[in-house]
Design a protein around this motif. Structure first.
Motif, mmCIF file in Angstrom:
data_model
loop_
_atom_site.group_PDB
_atom_site.id
_atom_site.type_symbol
_atom_site.label_atom_id
_atom_site.label_comp_id
_atom_site.label_asym_id
_atom_site.label_seq_id
_atom_site.Cartn_x
_atom_site.Cartn_y
_atom_site.Cartn_z
ATOM 1 N N PRO A 100 -0.955 37.468 -15.814
ATOM 2 C CA PRO A 100 -0.572 38.814 -16.262
ATOM 3 C C PRO A 100 0.626 39.414 -15.540
ATOM 4 O O PRO A 100 1.001 40.544 -15.837
ATOM 5 C CB PRO A 100 -1.831 39.622 -15.979
ATOM 6 N N ASP A 177 -2.249 33.511 -21.041
ATOM 7 C CA ASP A 177 -2.566 32.149 -21.453
ATOM 8 C C ASP A 177 -1.753 31.804 -22.705
ATOM 9 O O ASP A 177 -1.664 32.630 -23.613
ATOM 10 C CB ASP A 177 -4.070 32.037 -21.764
ATOM 11 N N VAL A 180 -3.560 32.383 -26.138
ATOM 12 C CA VAL A 180 -4.140 33.674 -26.535
ATOM 13 C C VAL A 180 -2.997 34.568 -27.025
ATOM 14 O O VAL A 180 -2.224 35.080 -26.230
ATOM 15 C CB VAL A 180 -4.875 34.351 -25.356
ATOM 16 N N THR A 205 -5.605 34.907 -18.611
ATOM 17 C CA THR A 205 -5.243 35.804 -19.708
ATOM 18 C C THR A 205 -5.363 37.275 -19.304
ATOM 19 O O THR A 205 -6.262 37.652 -18.549
ATOM 20 C CB THR A 205 -6.092 35.522 -20.965
ATOM 21 N N SER A 206 -4.477 38.083 -19.848
ATOM 22 C CA SER A 206 -4.538 39.525 -19.594
ATOM 23 C C SER A 206 -5.800 40.128 -20.203
ATOM 24 O O SER A 206 -6.243 41.191 -19.781
ATOM 25 C CB SER A 206 -3.294 40.216 -20.152
ATOM 26 N N MET A 255 -2.065 44.243 -27.477
ATOM 27 C CA MET A 255 -1.015 44.756 -28.379
ATOM 28 C C MET A 255 -1.562 45.904 -29.226
ATOM 29 O O MET A 255 -1.232 46.022 -30.407
ATOM 30 C CB MET A 255 -0.500 43.633 -29.305
ATOM 31 N N GLY A 284 -0.802 46.218 -16.113
ATOM 32 C CA GLY A 284 -1.696 45.617 -15.122
ATOM 33 C C GLY A 284 -0.932 44.788 -14.103
ATOM 34 O O GLY A 284 -0.036 44.036 -14.475
ATOM 35 N N ALA A 310 -0.231 47.122 -22.621
ATOM 36 C CA ALA A 310 -1.504 47.718 -22.230
ATOM 37 C C ALA A 310 -2.650 46.940 -22.869
ATOM 38 O O ALA A 310 -2.480 46.343 -23.936
ATOM 39 C CB ALA A 310 -1.559 49.167 -22.684
HETATM 40 N N1 SAH Z 1 -0.839 35.369 -23.997
HETATM 41 C C1 SAH Z 1 -0.994 36.684 -23.398
HETATM 42 C C2 SAH Z 1 -1.013 37.793 -24.425
HETATM 43 C C3 SAH Z 1 0.255 37.928 -25.219
HETATM 44 S S1 SAH Z 1 0.220 39.296 -26.304
HETATM 45 C C4 SAH Z 1 -2.259 36.694 -22.527
HETATM 46 O O1 SAH Z 1 -3.084 35.768 -22.609
HETATM 47 O O2 SAH Z 1 -2.391 37.625 -21.732
HETATM 48 C C5 SAH Z 1 0.948 40.551 -25.338
HETATM 49 C C6 SAH Z 1 -0.066 41.594 -24.939
HETATM 50 O O3 SAH Z 1 -0.760 41.183 -23.783
HETATM 51 C C7 SAH Z 1 0.515 42.924 -24.563
HETATM 52 O O4 SAH Z 1 0.837 43.710 -25.683
HETATM 53 C C8 SAH Z 1 -0.639 43.522 -23.786
HETATM 54 O O5 SAH Z 1 -1.651 43.951 -24.656
HETATM 55 C C9 SAH Z 1 -1.161 42.319 -23.056
HETATM 56 N N2 SAH Z 1 -0.629 42.208 -21.671
HETATM 57 C C10 SAH Z 1 -0.063 41.124 -21.119
HETATM 58 N N3 SAH Z 1 0.247 41.336 -19.824
HETATM 59 C C11 SAH Z 1 -0.170 42.591 -19.547
HETATM 60 C C12 SAH Z 1 -0.146 43.400 -18.364
HETATM 61 N N4 SAH Z 1 0.363 42.941 -17.223
HETATM 62 N N5 SAH Z 1 -0.656 44.645 -18.443
HETATM 63 C C13 SAH Z 1 -1.170 45.117 -19.592
HETATM 64 N N6 SAH Z 1 -1.202 44.399 -20.722
HETATM 65 C C14 SAH Z 1 -0.724 43.153 -20.716
#
Ligand code: SAH
Length: 344
Positions: A100, A177, A180, A205-206, A255, A284, A310
């Motif tokens: 993240p 990831d 995801v 993953t986030s 998203m 995050g 977020a």
């Molecule tokens: N493959 C990524 C997701 C990609 S889609 C995963 O597994 O985390 C992108 C979305 O991930 C963003 O719109 C948000 O919802 C989330 N995201 C990714 N990093 C983030 C972070 N540091 N803080 C908050 N939301 C995050």
């Protein structure tokens, strides 16, 4: 074990074939050493002058027989010999989940793949600020180009494939990831279609780690025994909303800022209680991390000023975070851990 030695201005002899040694050469040059090369244990290659007595010999494990007597002679003279991994077979792609955004949440495999890369294509959700400390590869931002134009998915795939076909070890570093909501499957398919070897390194993953950054466990005994991860990129259909509302577990939305209104109203309509706790965790593990806690009925106004990236969390687990509030901020600890492990 990792040792940090100041090599600036020191003569370092890097032994090994050009292909196997290319990344070690870049690493020692980046560390400020004066690099000399020996490509074959039998000499005869045009490697230029050799130092009288190098400060260090970096022996790349290139699979050629015959290095040992030479390295033994160095050791006998009291010259330290460091063994270096060979650059991986050239011309492949590794999709790397970058987590993240905290360098401490990169996996060991991710760190190794970055070290062995010639080119890294990254986007802004990955921990890109840490990259210069982790790799000597060329860094290409495909999230946004200088003119703020996003590189299209087709162009990203073409860049990766062409670079690998040109003989580079390519890392595609993605946020979280790769599988995801990351279009990882498409990028693998593009490599396979072009006959390029590709592998995937899973990431944190986030969907799980960003709630955790706010102290929210996505499952909790006797509170929630399932969680569903949903994309808020497009509004959910009313059938989907009904299914979600009926599940009774935790709902995690990525998203989801653009469709937050629609989601909260839709879940209400599908029968979910207005006082169901809901959290929005923005940025995050990054500067400005912020958690907004409200409930399904009040979130639309409470989160009016929230922005991407977020993660939204809907469910009783949000209350656990409120109970555990003191423990919530782990990002500073993770950064300290990364700094001590990686020197990043
Ligand atoms: N493959 C990524 C997701 C990609 S889609 C995963 O597994 O985390 C992108 C979305 O991930 C963003 O719109 C948000 O919802 C989330 N995201 C990714 N990093 C983030 C972070 N540091 N803080 C908050 N939301 C995050």
């Amino acid at each position: 074990m990792q040792l940090r030695i100041d090599l600036s201005g020191r003569d370092v002899l890097v032994t090994g074939s050009p292909v196997a040694a290319r990344q070690a050469v870049r690493r020692y040059e980046a560390a400020g050493a004066v690099v000399f090369r020996l490509s074959s244990p039998h000499g005869g290659e045009h490697d230029g002058p050799l130092p009288e007595r190098p400060f260090l010999v970096a022996a790349v494990d290139d699979g050629q027989p015959g290095w040992e007597p030479l390295l033994d002679r160095c050791r006998a003279q009291g010259i330290p010999v460091a063994t270096e991994p060979a650059a991986g077979p050239a011309g492949h792609v590794t999709l790397v989940g970058g987590g993240p955004g905290a360098a401490g949440l990169l996996t060991v495999a991710a760190v190794e793949a970055l070290r062995d890369a010639d080119v890294v294509f990254y986007d802004r959700l990955a921990p890109y600020q840490a990259l210069p400390g982790l790799t000597t590869a060329e860094l290409v931002d495909v999230g946004k180009r200088p003119g703020h134009h996003k590189v299209s998915q087709t162009d990203i795939e073409k860049l990766m494939v062409d670079s690998a076909l040109a003989g580079n070890n390519v890392v595609r570093l993605k946020g979280g990831d790769p599988y995801v909501f990351g279009r990882g499957g498409e990028e693998v398919a593009a490599c396979v279609a072009a006959g390029v070897k590709v592998r995937v390194i899973s990431g944190v993953t986030s969907a799980i780690s960003v709630p955790a950054a706010a102290g929210i466990p996505v499952t909790h005994r006797e509170v929630s025994h399932m969680f569903t991860v949903v994309s808020g990129h497009a509004p959910l259909t009313s059938t989907e909303l009904h299914h979600l509302a009926g599940l009774g577990g935790t709902i995690v939305v990525l998203m989801g800022i653009g469709t937050l209104h629609h989601l909260a109203a839709g879940l209400r309509k599908a029968g979910m209680r207005a006082d169901m706790p809901m959290a929005v965790v923005e940025r995050g593990y990054r500067p400005g991390q912020r958690t907004t806690i409200a409930n399904l009925g009040t979130i639309a106004s409470a989160a009016a000023a929230c922005s991407n990236p977020a993660v939204l969390v809907i469910g009783e687990v949000v209350r656990v975070a409120e109970a555990n509030r003191d423990h919530a901020d782990t990002s500073a600890d993770l950064d300290r851990l990364a700094a001590s492990l990686l020197g990043a």
